[in-house]
Design an enzyme around this catalytic site. Sequence first.
Site, PDB file in Angstrom:
ATOM      1  CG  MET A  87      -1.923  -1.148   1.239  1.00  0.00           C
ATOM      2  SD  MET A  87      -2.986  -1.142   2.703  1.00  0.00           S
ATOM      3  CE  MET A  87      -4.008   0.297   2.370  1.00  0.00           C
ATOM      4  CG  HIS A  88       0.596   3.303   2.461  1.00  0.00           C
ATOM      5  ND1 HIS A  88      -0.732   3.582   2.722  1.00  0.00           N
ATOM      6  CD2 HIS A  88       0.975   2.408   3.413  1.00  0.00           C
ATOM      7  CE1 HIS A  88      -1.125   2.897   3.775  1.00  0.00           C
ATOM      8  NE2 HIS A  88      -0.121   2.164   4.209  1.00  0.00           N
ATOM      9  CG  ASP A 146       0.028  -5.234   1.757  1.00  0.00           C
ATOM     10  OD1 ASP A 146      -0.767  -4.467   2.347  1.00  0.00           O
ATOM     11  OD2 ASP A 146       1.265  -5.082   1.818  1.00  0.00           O
TER      12      ASP A 146
END
Length: 484
Positions: free
Chosen positions: A80-81, A236
Amino acid sequence: MSYLGVDLGTSGLRALLVDADGAPIGSAESYYAVSNPASGWSEQDPSDWLAALDEVVAKLSSNHSAAFKALRGIGVAGHMHGATLLDDAGDVLRPCILWNDTRSEAEAAELDQTTEVRELSANIVFPGFTAPKLVWVKNNESETFEKVAKVLLPAAYLNYHLTGEYVADRSDSSGTSWLDVKQRAWSDLLLKASTMSLDQMPNLVEGSETAGVLRSELKSRWGLTGEVVVCGGAGDNAAAACGIGALREGDGFVSLGTSGVVLAARDSFNPAPDTALHTFCHAVPDQWYQMGVMLSATDSLNWLSRIMATPPADLTKALGTDLKAPGDVRFLPYLSGERTPHNDARIRGAFTGLSMNSDKEELTRAVIEGVSFGLKDSLDALKSTGAKIDALTAIGGGSASGYWLNLLATVLDVPLKIPTGREFGAALGAARLAMIAATGASPSDIVAAPETGFVMQPNSDLTAAFADAYQAFRTAYPAVKNIQ
């Protein structure tokens, strides 16, 4: 029919092929590097992800030809991110800035203090989140910033590669600080706070919904016929929750991986940003999940392993099987800073209570006790929001240690369920989301918990001692912070 789950990880990509019943057929992996061009920086070339995808597809189509040719759905889970920046031609402008990059600490702090940002995003703005990364790019790479036509998370970039469509799922998008997590929609206010606009965002779908279909060029290259649905996919941890069957209130897991996670599925929206919990949309409609994250879980043991020149498994094996009372040496597992509950990118780890008698075994116990206490920080934060957690499923590499499982169950004071088999992670969760999108099945019919091999119960003789040790651990953080 078959379905493909892709887990785009930080160090490599794993793909899992499953049959129409969700049973594993085969898997393949490919690895790539992370670049660290400056202290606190962590970047990756998105072309490496595409090369890895080609490699795993080639392996699966070769080793499982008939099953692969029956492919009808693909799901992508991703770390992520990450900020993958594209120009108006869809070309990548610079390396992706990853989740563990902390260069935007100042930008994150400023955004976090902006009116309504926490309320709408339901989270603290952490330096690893996507929005502050774009503010950093604006402040430091203005020419690149001016060319940004789309910002895609890593999984969304793979979706774009697969379908030609700019589309992302809501679970992954929850970690950008641009999503109104309660309304499950991009927020104009949050976008404007970091000088972004709605037209720079991908379209949103639920993770279990159709995002597009596989491009004809890829179908031809992969030797496929018929329509192949690509679902929204997931971040995830949401995908891992789908793989482990954590879909409804009371379902949850603790992950002893490189980082540590305690996750609980939620039937309602109960944000608690002041605790540094993450409150995100789940990968299926009308569900959310919350998780506490510590940045150095098994990574703390890996660090000790390097220092001691001893494999991690040998360090924990030397502890034996019988759980011992808390040791005199205390370890603060903040080697890379910490998220839950401190939101402190600058704090660093420490040992206290060292003596001339401190040996390898005592340091090992201190490290895994410190990590376990850090995970209890997250569990207590979850419970403070009303989450009902009667048991957790234990996953991740650290769960291979019987001693650590015994310790963790005792520190958390909850039973830990150990699943049988190997397939219950993010790749399976992504494949399950593809099945739902392609068939129209109900998520509750597809997302099931794995069979439990055994349950590790807390050691009732030592729970009180570890509860006292945990309180001492809690007092150590401010003391160490004051001298760093």
